[in-house]
Design a protein around this motif. Structure first.
Motif, PDB file in Angstrom:
ATOM      1  N   LEU B  90       0.840  -1.202   0.000  1.00  0.00           N
ATOM      2  CA  LEU B  90       0.000   0.000   0.000  1.00  0.00           C
ATOM      3  C   LEU B  90       0.879   1.259   0.000  1.00  0.00           C
ATOM      4  O   LEU B  90       0.612   2.222  -0.724  1.00  0.00           O
ATOM      5  CB  LEU B  90      -0.890  -0.030   1.255  1.00  0.00           C
ATOM      6  CG  LEU B  90      -2.076   0.929   1.300  1.00  0.00           C
ATOM      7  CD1 LEU B  90      -3.008   0.697   0.126  1.00  0.00           C
ATOM      8  CD2 LEU B  90      -2.837   0.747   2.611  1.00  0.00           C
ATOM      9  N   ALA B  91       1.936   1.212   0.800  1.00  0.00           N
ATOM     10  CA  ALA B  91       2.837   2.367   0.906  1.00  0.00           C
ATOM     11  C   ALA B  91       3.520   2.677  -0.425  1.00  0.00           C
ATOM     12  O   ALA B  91       3.902   3.812  -0.691  1.00  0.00           O
ATOM     13  CB  ALA B  91       3.896   2.112   1.978  1.00  0.00           C
ATOM     14  N   MET B  92       3.656   1.649  -1.253  1.00  0.00           N
ATOM     15  CA  MET B  92       4.318   1.843  -2.547  1.00  0.00           C
ATOM     16  C   MET B  92       3.402   2.488  -3.583  1.00  0.00           C
ATOM     17  O   MET B  92       3.850   2.876  -4.649  1.00  0.00           O
ATOM     18  CB  MET B  92       4.823   0.505  -3.103  1.00  0.00           C
ATOM     19  CG  MET B  92       6.019  -0.093  -2.369  1.00  0.00           C
ATOM     20  SD  MET B  92       7.456   0.990  -2.346  1.00  0.00           S
ATOM     21  CE  MET B  92       7.735   1.199  -4.092  1.00  0.00           C
ATOM     22  N   GLN B  93       2.108   2.572  -3.271  1.00  0.00           N
ATOM     23  CA  GLN B  93       1.179   3.138  -4.256  1.00  0.00           C
ATOM     24  C   GLN B  93       1.312   4.657  -4.330  1.00  0.00           C
ATOM     25  O   GLN B  93       1.423   5.325  -3.302  1.00  0.00           O
ATOM     26  CB  GLN B  93      -0.263   2.777  -3.880  1.00  0.00           C
ATOM     27  CG  GLN B  93      -0.618   1.351  -4.232  1.00  0.00           C
ATOM     28  CD  GLN B  93      -2.025   1.005  -3.806  1.00  0.00           C
ATOM     29  OE1 GLN B  93      -2.827   1.886  -3.533  1.00  0.00           O
ATOM     30  NE2 GLN B  93      -2.307  -0.291  -3.761  1.00  0.00           N
ATOM     31  N   GLU B  94       1.280   5.158  -5.555  1.00  0.00           N
ATOM     32  CA  GLU B  94       1.387   6.609  -5.745  1.00  0.00           C
ATOM     33  C   GLU B  94       0.210   7.299  -5.074  1.00  0.00           C
ATOM     34  O   GLU B  94      -0.938   6.886  -5.249  1.00  0.00           O
ATOM     35  CB  GLU B  94       1.404   6.963  -7.240  1.00  0.00           C
ATOM     36  CG  GLU B  94       2.711   6.565  -7.893  1.00  0.00           C
ATOM     37  CD  GLU B  94       2.854   7.120  -9.306  1.00  0.00           C
ATOM     38  OE1 GLU B  94       2.012   7.949  -9.710  1.00  0.00           O
ATOM     39  OE2 GLU B  94       3.806   6.714  -9.981  1.00  0.00           O
ATOM     40  N   GLY B  95       0.494   8.328  -4.308  1.00  0.00           N
ATOM     41  CA  GLY B  95      -0.567   9.102  -3.680  1.00  0.00           C
ATOM     42  C   GLY B  95      -0.948   8.613  -2.298  1.00  0.00           C
ATOM     43  O   GLY B  95      -1.665   9.287  -1.576  1.00  0.00           O
ATOM     44  N   TYR B  96      -0.438   7.438  -1.906  1.00  0.00           N
ATOM     45  CA  TYR B  96      -0.753   6.954  -0.559  1.00  0.00           C
ATOM     46  C   TYR B  96       0.236   7.549   0.429  1.00  0.00           C
ATOM     47  O   TYR B  96       1.446   7.483   0.231  1.00  0.00           O
ATOM     48  CB  TYR B  96      -0.700   5.427  -0.513  1.00  0.00           C
ATOM     49  CG  TYR B  96      -0.989   4.888   0.877  1.00  0.00           C
ATOM     50  CD1 TYR B  96      -2.299   4.717   1.313  1.00  0.00           C
ATOM     51  CD2 TYR B  96       0.047   4.588   1.760  1.00  0.00           C
ATOM     52  CE1 TYR B  96      -2.576   4.260   2.588  1.00  0.00           C
ATOM     53  CE2 TYR B  96      -0.214   4.129   3.040  1.00  0.00           C
ATOM     54  CZ  TYR B  96      -1.524   3.961   3.461  1.00  0.00           C
ATOM     55  OH  TYR B  96      -1.781   3.510   4.731  1.00  0.00           O
ATOM     56  N   ALA B 110       2.794  13.920  -0.250  1.00  0.00           N
ATOM     57  CA  ALA B 110       1.984  13.743  -1.457  1.00  0.00           C
ATOM     58  C   ALA B 110       1.892  12.268  -1.849  1.00  0.00           C
ATOM     59  O   ALA B 110       1.274  11.918  -2.841  1.00  0.00           O
ATOM     60  CB  ALA B 110       2.567  14.554  -2.604  1.00  0.00           C
ATOM     61  N   GLY B 111       2.527  11.437  -1.065  1.00  0.00           N
ATOM     62  CA  GLY B 111       2.463  10.007  -1.375  1.00  0.00           C
ATOM     63  C   GLY B 111       3.306   9.626  -2.578  1.00  0.00           C
ATOM     64  O   GLY B 111       3.027   8.652  -3.269  1.00  0.00           O
ATOM     65  N   MET B 112       4.350  10.386  -2.847  1.00  0.00           N
ATOM     66  CA  MET B 112       5.209  10.098  -3.990  1.00  0.00           C
ATOM     67  C   MET B 112       6.622   9.679  -3.563  1.00  0.00           C
ATOM     68  O   MET B 112       7.458   9.369  -4.393  1.00  0.00           O
ATOM     69  CB  MET B 112       5.300  11.325  -4.911  1.00  0.00           C
ATOM     70  CG  MET B 112       4.017  11.653  -5.658  1.00  0.00           C
ATOM     71  SD  MET B 112       3.385  10.253  -6.593  1.00  0.00           S
ATOM     72  CE  MET B 112       4.660  10.119  -7.852  1.00  0.00           C
ATOM     73  N   GLY B 113       6.866   9.685  -2.252  1.00  0.00           N
ATOM     74  CA  GLY B 113       8.211   9.387  -1.759  1.00  0.00           C
ATOM     75  C   GLY B 113       8.710   8.026  -2.190  1.00  0.00           C
ATOM     76  O   GLY B 113       9.621   7.910  -3.015  1.00  0.00           O
ATOM     77  N   LEU B 114       8.090   6.970  -1.669  1.00  0.00           N
ATOM     78  CA  LEU B 114       8.530   5.613  -2.019  1.00  0.00           C
ATOM     79  C   LEU B 114       8.388   5.314  -3.516  1.00  0.00           C
ATOM     80  O   LEU B 114       9.305   4.763  -4.118  1.00  0.00           O
ATOM     81  CB  LEU B 114       7.781   4.585  -1.167  1.00  0.00           C
ATOM     82  CG  LEU B 114       8.235   4.483   0.303  1.00  0.00           C
ATOM     83  CD1 LEU B 114       7.303   3.556   1.088  1.00  0.00           C
ATOM     84  CD2 LEU B 114       9.672   3.982   0.411  1.00  0.00           C
ATOM     85  N   PRO B 115       7.247   5.684  -4.137  1.00  0.00           N
ATOM     86  CA  PRO B 115       7.144   5.424  -5.582  1.00  0.00           C
ATOM     87  C   PRO B 115       8.280   6.082  -6.380  1.00  0.00           C
ATOM     88  O   PRO B 115       8.827   5.474  -7.300  1.00  0.00           O
ATOM     89  CB  PRO B 115       5.790   6.035  -5.964  1.00  0.00           C
ATOM     90  CG  PRO B 115       4.989   5.988  -4.709  1.00  0.00           C
ATOM     91  CD  PRO B 115       5.967   6.188  -3.587  1.00  0.00           C
TER      92      PRO B 115
END
Lengths: 419, 151
Positions: B90-96, B110-115
């Motif tokens: 889930l954490a890998m999803q963009e925007g999460y 913005a949920g773009m860190g891990l992606p």
């Protein structure tokens, strides 16, 4: 003028230099060292921004510009002054821009071509390029040559974001020469074109030919020098003719955010002052600010009004320009009035990045050197005091590793600890 | 060649300090520029380092960053003793993002860190245990002929 990118536009007056570290600490490219009690500029790193000139408490840093007598050169049968937009902000109660034009004609020029005119054309060319969709976003302004040099030196990855459009001064110089040749029947080389510069960066750019295949002007004068000649001449003007041909757009280029405003985009950012410029470039490098369309960066606080060759405080100059704007139309110049197409405005040649950051072309040699630098850095106090003659402990570690300084030049480490 | 030259760097990333966040990334960029690596490689390393640093600041009260540079690749290890990631997929999803509102107000989260870290590295592994911490290992290949491609 011949193309010359080796020209030094900032020089040290050795007699005045006291060996303090003010300039060294402020240099954005770590181009200055203090050796044997005197500052030394490493020109391969110098971007001619003028920060060192500004901060030197002893006036030991000098900007090199052409002497006013250059306009008397018999080669030039017709002499044209190119005032920068920021020049209009240097005078008290200049409600009518025509006083400045008349003043320039009185001190020895045959004609005046306002660089703000070129700026209005450059704004239009930039809007057209934006519409073509070919620019890599965010587009970074190339109006400040110190910023362009900084990117070419330290931020290679951002080179493709540079706006590939010639500077307003180059466009103005080319158009002024063509117009004058037509009007007078003289050969182009008999016409002398002289830019009145607010800063050393533009002097350097005009000599080295930034984005143009050969320099467009015949000399670069200093705003500070011209100011004192112009002031008494302007006072003699009684009823100025209607000569100025610029609008709000052209005049706006004098201050930070002015160029960006003429592009009629909503998603833009304008930052000024070297520290702020560096922070924005670092953010861009980290993959941030991608939602912006245009980024205007000016090395000087306030934009060109903050140029180190100007007289007036940049904030006061900006305020004066604001009051002057109300008498002007939005814009007075358009490409359709010329016989030029878009190609006339875009870069004739791309500037190259400089590899002065690279320790060695051979990566193995570079790695060995870097390893040594990192090792030396670990034993340094990380105070960045500057006493050793380098701007930071990191820079000192580089100097030691490269054999340009001795570890014992550091006054803050106990040499016995090293043994 | 007997032993490969290797540049090893180590950084303490301070928690809850947005002013100094990005310092490690800045230092790594400086090192890579001195080696004269291609701008695209430097950019990718800068992005993954910066995103990783910010993540540690936001979620884990800081941590440690280890960077190893050889002439073949750049290995980055980010280690923290934060809350751990409950659901890595889930954490890998963009925007999460689980970043609190106060952090989002600053423009982060913005949920773009891990992606982005995955996108700009050639290889990324996450080990995480709830309540214990997270370790992220990333690799960026310098030589284009070596295995692994940017996705």
């Amino acid at each position: 003028m011949q193309k010359n990118d080796q020209i030094h536009t900032v020089k040290l007056d050795k007699d005045k230099c006291m060996g303090c570290v003010s300039c060294m600490k402020r240099c954005p490219t770590e181009a200055i060292r203090v050796r044997n009690g005197k500052a030394r500029i490493h020109y391969e790193r110098c971007i001619s921004c003028g920060e060192c000139v500004r901060v030197c408490p002893h006036q030991a840093k000098k900007v090199i510009y052409d002497d006013f007598s250059i306009i008397e050169d018999p080669r030039f049968k017709y002499k044209i002054a190119l005032p920068a937009p920021s020049l209009y902000g240097q005078f008290e109660n200049l409600d009518n821009l025509n006083y400045l034009i008349e003043g320039l004609l009185k001190i020895g020029f045959d004609d005046v071509y306002e660089v703000a005119r070129g700026a209005e054309l450059v704004s239009e060319a930039t809007r057209t390029l934006f519409d073509s969709g070919k620019l890599k976003k965010p587009v970074i302004s190339t109006a400040c040559p110190a910023v362009v040099q900084l990117i070419l030196l330290r931020f290679h990855d951002l080179k493709d974001n540079l706006l590939p459009v010639q500077a307003p001064v180059d466009i103005s110089a080319k158009l002024a020469r063509e117009e004058a040749a037509k009007k007078t029947g003289l050969k182009p080389e008999e016409i002398g074109i002289f830019f009145i510069s607010p800063c050393p960066a533009k002097i350097h750019a005009l000599h080295s030919g930034l984005g143009v295949s050969k320099p467009t002007v015949d000399g670069v004068l200093s705003a500070s020098d011209i100011y004192f000649r112009l002031l008494p001449a302007m006072k003699q003007v009684e009823e100025p003719r209607d000569l100025s041909q610029i609008g709000i757009f052209g005049l706006s280029w004098a201050a930070s955010g002015g160029e960006a405003a003429t592009l009629l985009k909503n998603k833009y950012l304008a930052a000024d002052g070297m520290e702020n410029v560096l922070n924005i470039l670092k953010e861009l490098e980290n993959g941030k600010l991608n939602d912006l369309e245009f980024i205007e960066l000016n090395a000087c606080i306030g934009g060109c009004v903050g140029g180190v060759l100007n007289i007036e405080n940049p904030f006061v100059a900006r305020a004066k320009l604001q009051t002057r704007r109300k008498y002007l139309p939005v814009t007075k110049n358009s490409i359709s009035q010329t016989d030029k197409n878009l190609d006339y405005f875009v870069w004739e040649c791309e500037p190259d990045v400089t590899n002065v950051m690279q320790l060695d072309e051979d990566i193995n040699v570079a790695m060995a050197l870097l390893e040594r630098i990192n090792k030396i850095e670990k034993i340094l106090p990380m105070l960045d005091c500057g006493c050793c003659g380098a701007p930071s402990c990191r820079a000192f570690a580089e100097d030691v590793a490269l054999g340009e300084a001795k570890i014992t030049d550091c006054h803050r480490i106990n040499v016995e600890d090293l043994l | 060649m007997s032993e490969q030259t290797r540049i090893s760097l180590e950084f303490d990333v301070e928690g809850d300090n947005f002013v100094s966040a990005g310092k490690a990334s800045e230092a790594v960029k400086g090192n890579l520029k001195m080696l004269g690596l291609p701008p695209t490689i430097i950019r990718r390393a800068a992005i993954v380092m910066y995103e990783g640093e910010i993540n540690m600041v936001i979620h884990a009260k800081g941590g440690k960053a280890y960077v190893d540079i050889t002439d073949k690749d750049i290995s980055i290890t980010l280690k923290d003793e934060g809350p751990g990631i409950e659901n890595i997929e889930l954490a890998m999803q963009e925007g999460y993002s689980t970043a609190p509102d106060a952090i989002r107000a600053l423009g982060f989260g913005a949920g773009m860190g891990l992606p982005n870290m995955k996108k700009y590295s050639d290889n990324m592994e996450i080990e995480s245990e709830v309540g214990k911490g997270t370790t992220v290992r990333m690799k960026i290949n310098i030589q284009p002929d070596s295995e692994g491609q940017q996705q």
